[in-house]
Design a protein around this motif. Sequence first.
Motif, PDB file in Angstrom:
ATOM      1  N   THR A  47       0.878  -1.167   0.000  1.00 54.39           N
ATOM      2  CA  THR A  47       0.000   0.000   0.000  1.00 54.39           C
ATOM      3  C   THR A  47       0.914   1.215   0.000  1.00 54.39           C
ATOM      4  OG1 THR A  47      -1.744  -1.131   1.232  1.00 54.39           O
ATOM      5  CG2 THR A  47      -1.772   1.285   1.265  1.00 54.39           C
ATOM      6  N   VAL A  48       0.720   2.123  -0.964  1.00 52.76           N
ATOM      7  CA  VAL A  48       1.681   3.200  -1.178  1.00 52.76           C
ATOM      8  C   VAL A  48       1.016   4.568  -1.022  1.00 52.76           C
ATOM      9  CG1 VAL A  48       3.336   4.226  -2.780  1.00 52.76           C
ATOM     10  CG2 VAL A  48       2.980   1.755  -2.780  1.00 52.76           C
ATOM     11  N   THR A  49       1.618   5.391  -0.178  1.00 54.04           N
ATOM     12  CA  THR A  49       1.266   6.802  -0.073  1.00 54.04           C
ATOM     13  C   THR A  49       2.443   7.605  -0.604  1.00 54.04           C
ATOM     14  OG1 THR A  49      -0.138   6.459   1.869  1.00 54.04           O
ATOM     15  CG2 THR A  49       0.657   8.703   1.483  1.00 54.04           C
ATOM     16  N   VAL A  50       2.164   8.588  -1.463  1.00 55.86           N
ATOM     17  CA  VAL A  50       3.225   9.396  -2.056  1.00 55.86           C
ATOM     18  C   VAL A  50       3.092  10.837  -1.594  1.00 55.86           C
ATOM     19  CG1 VAL A  50       4.350  10.137  -4.182  1.00 55.86           C
ATOM     20  CG2 VAL A  50       3.210   7.909  -4.097  1.00 55.86           C
ATOM     21  N   ALA A  51       4.145  11.380  -1.002  1.00 53.25           N
ATOM     22  CA  ALA A  51       4.186  12.777  -0.569  1.00 53.25           C
ATOM     23  C   ALA A  51       4.868  13.607  -1.639  1.00 53.25           C
ATOM     24  CB  ALA A  51       4.930  12.902   0.759  1.00 53.25           C
ATOM     25  N   LEU A  52       4.138  14.588  -2.188  1.00 56.75           N
ATOM     26  CA  LEU A  52       4.658  15.489  -3.206  1.00 56.75           C
ATOM     27  C   LEU A  52       4.536  16.927  -2.716  1.00 56.75           C
ATOM     28  CD1 LEU A  52       2.835  13.907  -6.295  1.00 56.75           C
ATOM     29  CD2 LEU A  52       5.238  13.590  -5.681  1.00 56.75           C
ATOM     30  N   PRO A  53       5.406  17.832  -3.164  1.00 61.17           N
ATOM     31  CA  PRO A  53       5.325  19.231  -2.705  1.00 61.17           C
ATOM     32  C   PRO A  53       4.184  20.011  -3.332  1.00 61.17           C
ATOM     33  CG  PRO A  53       7.079  18.995  -4.314  1.00 61.17           C
ATOM     34  CD  PRO A  53       6.574  17.613  -4.031  1.00 61.17           C
ATOM     35  N   GLY A  54       3.578  19.491  -4.391  1.00 60.93           N
ATOM     36  CA  GLY A  54       2.473  20.160  -5.064  1.00 60.93           C
ATOM     37  C   GLY A  54       1.907  19.235  -6.119  1.00 60.93           C
ATOM     38  N   GLU A  55       0.903  19.722  -6.839  1.00 61.68           N
ATOM     39  CA  GLU A  55       0.274  18.897  -7.862  1.00 61.68           C
ATOM     40  C   GLU A  55       0.890  19.174  -9.231  1.00 61.68           C
ATOM     41  OE1 GLU A  55      -3.916  18.907  -7.985  1.00 61.68           O
ATOM     42  OE2 GLU A  55      -4.167  18.240  -5.903  1.00 61.68           O
ATOM     43  N   GLY A  56       0.817  18.185 -10.101  1.00 60.37           N
ATOM     44  CA  GLY A  56       1.343  18.295 -11.458  1.00 60.37           C
ATOM     45  C   GLY A  56       0.921  17.078 -12.244  1.00 60.37           C
ATOM     46  N   PRO A  57       1.416  16.929 -13.471  1.00 59.55           N
ATOM     47  CA  PRO A  57       1.013  15.778 -14.290  1.00 59.55           C
ATOM     48  C   PRO A  57       1.352  14.426 -13.670  1.00 59.55           C
ATOM     49  CG  PRO A  57       2.852  16.983 -15.297  1.00 59.55           C
ATOM     50  CD  PRO A  57       2.312  17.841 -14.200  1.00 59.55           C
ATOM     51  N   LEU A  58       2.388  14.381 -12.849  1.00 62.20           N
ATOM     52  CA  LEU A  58       2.740  13.122 -12.189  1.00 62.20           C
ATOM     53  C   LEU A  58       1.656  12.676 -11.212  1.00 62.20           C
ATOM     54  CD1 LEU A  58       4.815  10.877 -11.501  1.00 62.20           C
ATOM     55  CD2 LEU A  58       5.823  12.449  -9.843  1.00 62.20           C
ATOM     56  N   THR A  59       0.985  13.620 -10.572  1.00 57.63           N
ATOM     57  CA  THR A  59      -0.005  13.313  -9.539  1.00 57.63           C
ATOM     58  C   THR A  59      -1.103  12.401 -10.065  1.00 57.63           C
ATOM     59  OG1 THR A  59       0.413  15.537  -8.665  1.00 57.63           O
ATOM     60  CG2 THR A  59      -1.447  14.317  -7.745  1.00 57.63           C
ATOM     61  N   ALA A  60      -1.664  12.766 -11.217  1.00 59.71           N
ATOM     62  CA  ALA A  60      -2.765  11.979 -11.777  1.00 59.71           C
ATOM     63  C   ALA A  60      -2.322  10.573 -12.147  1.00 59.71           C
ATOM     64  CB  ALA A  60      -3.340  12.697 -12.998  1.00 59.71           C
ATOM     65  N   LEU A  61      -1.114  10.431 -12.666  1.00 60.77           N
ATOM     66  CA  LEU A  61      -0.619   9.111 -13.054  1.00 60.77           C
ATOM     67  C   LEU A  61      -0.376   8.230 -11.828  1.00 60.77           C
ATOM     68  CD1 LEU A  61       1.848  10.022 -15.938  1.00 60.77           C
ATOM     69  CD2 LEU A  61      -0.472   9.119 -16.111  1.00 60.77           C
ATOM     70  N   LEU A  62       0.131   8.819 -10.751  1.00 59.23           N
ATOM     71  CA  LEU A  62       0.327   8.060  -9.519  1.00 59.23           C
ATOM     72  C   LEU A  62      -1.010   7.601  -8.946  1.00 59.23           C
ATOM     73  CD1 LEU A  62       3.091  10.244  -7.824  1.00 59.23           C
ATOM     74  CD2 LEU A  62       3.359   7.872  -8.567  1.00 59.23           C
ATOM     75  N   CYS A  69      -1.968  10.034  -3.063  1.00 60.72           N
ATOM     76  CA  CYS A  69      -1.063  11.189  -3.159  1.00 60.72           C
ATOM     77  C   CYS A  69      -1.427  12.254  -2.140  1.00 60.72           C
ATOM     78  CB  CYS A  69      -1.098  11.779  -4.568  1.00 60.72           C
ATOM     79  SG  CYS A  69      -0.497  10.657  -5.839  1.00 60.72           S
ATOM     80  N   ARG A  70      -0.439  12.756  -1.438  1.00 61.41           N
ATOM     81  CA  ARG A  70      -0.622  13.821  -0.449  1.00 61.41           C
ATOM     82  C   ARG A  70       0.300  14.993  -0.789  1.00 61.41           C
ATOM     83  NH1 ARG A  70      -2.747  11.592   4.275  1.00 61.41           N
ATOM     84  NH2 ARG A  70      -3.853   9.645   3.728  1.00 61.41           N
ATOM     85  N   THR A  71      -0.185  16.191  -0.573  1.00 64.70           N
ATOM     86  CA  THR A  71       0.626  17.388  -0.801  1.00 64.70           C
ATOM     87  C   THR A  71       1.293  17.798   0.501  1.00 64.70           C
ATOM     88  OG1 THR A  71      -0.816  18.155  -2.587  1.00 64.70           O
ATOM     89  CG2 THR A  71       0.607  19.794  -1.551  1.00 64.70           C
ATOM     90  N   VAL A  72       2.608  17.743   0.511  1.00 64.74           N
ATOM     91  CA  VAL A  72       3.393  18.100   1.698  1.00 64.74           C
ATOM     92  C   VAL A  72       4.575  18.945   1.239  1.00 64.74           C
ATOM     93  CG1 VAL A  72       4.629  17.264   3.725  1.00 64.74           C
ATOM     94  CG2 VAL A  72       2.776  15.886   2.755  1.00 64.74           C
ATOM     95  N   PRO A  73       4.503  20.267   1.390  1.00 70.35           N
ATOM     96  CA  PRO A  73       5.651  21.116   1.006  1.00 70.35           C
ATOM     97  C   PRO A  73       6.920  20.664   1.719  1.00 70.35           C
ATOM     98  CG  PRO A  73       3.705  22.451   1.453  1.00 70.35           C
ATOM     99  CD  PRO A  73       3.375  21.053   1.909  1.00 70.35           C
TER     100      PRO A  73
END
Length: 419
Positions: A47-62, A69-73
């Motif tokens: 089970t995978v949670t991904v922390a990204l600094p913001g949204e972008g084209p990668l977000t939708a693919l993940l 996907c979670r937004t974490v600056p």
Amino acid sequence: MAALPHLGASDVATSRRVLVTHPGAELYGSDRMVLESVQGLLEDGWTVTVALPGEGPLTALLAAAGADCRTVPTPVLRKSAATPRGLISLAASVLRTAPAAWRLLRAERPAAVYVSTLTTPLWLLLAKTARVPVICHVHEAEGNARPLVRLVLTAPLLLADRILVNSRYALDVLLSSVPSLRTRSSVVLNGVRGPEASPVPRPRRSEESLQLVYVGRLSERKGVFVALDAFERLVLSGQDVELTLVGDVFGEHVEVAEQLEQRLAAPAIAGRVHRSGFSIGIWDHLAAADVVLVPSVLPEPFGNTAVEGVLAGRPVVASALGGLPEAVAGVASAQLVEPGSASALADAVLAVSSDLDRFSQCAIRDAQDAVFRFSPQRYRRDIAGSVSDLTGIFHTDTADHVSGAFGTASVADLAEGRP
């Protein structure tokens, strides 16, 4: 911020849950690799949670792959951190962003943290503080940086339990700064997804222009200006050539964008250079080309673009530095040239042009070999296996079949080298 208590034994989950962190949400080299990493973990039952600094084209693919996907600056470690002012700025950013990152870590209670790239050391620190096993996948190799800068960038890896690097060159750069990391480091070549269909030579009429393509960031370090200089040399020498640039200028680099516009307006090349902007679907651009240019002037840790050119069945001309020689090792249709030399780049293009049929047929054969060397399935299994080895948690029900370049292949077929 108050001192962060560690996650005790009762806090750390024993379930198959992993927290993946990545410093961006675009779809360039390391972004595509973290997508492959996440897919490998999901296929292996994590089970995978991904922390990204913001949204972008990668977000939708993940998200489409099944990750949460979670937004974490998160502050990014840059070369400026080697200066007093840069270090103070980084420390301030860490203090500002650490609480949110820590809350996510506590909420997820992962069995492991997978930190993509070495540019976000905050996650290494938090995982170590929480006593959660942490693996860092290094996609950088600043071999030309000053020793102090390399040390600042590399030292946080001492917090990692396991380190993966994407080339032997990247490993050598890492160990030149912190030799003690050798025992916890290993090389995992990037898995590069190829086109859906087997490549064929580009149909070309005798009167057609020779088509060149550059794919990647439009930046000085990637060599876009060297490509333009070489292209101008070819035009001025009477060659019938066209160049397509697939990619964009990094948003913050206003001066580079202005310089590029001025360069493209030069009389000799005006109207002969086509800009398509950033594109997820690069294969159509590569299929429409006769030669792929990878003219980096600073070391690349690996060279995804060069491998994509090979997988597309196109002759590649790349700089002989960093991990690029590894990326095209054994590829007969590829040429390595002096970095930063427009004349060397132009001469290599002329060599292809003068014997295009031979180079094109050779490139098709090279593509078939590259499918297995850079198999995304091999890469995914390596990533999932590294996390399982680190945690001691294994899964035996991985799917037997996985999608690959040029179609679908079973794990057994891939292992035996059958298409």
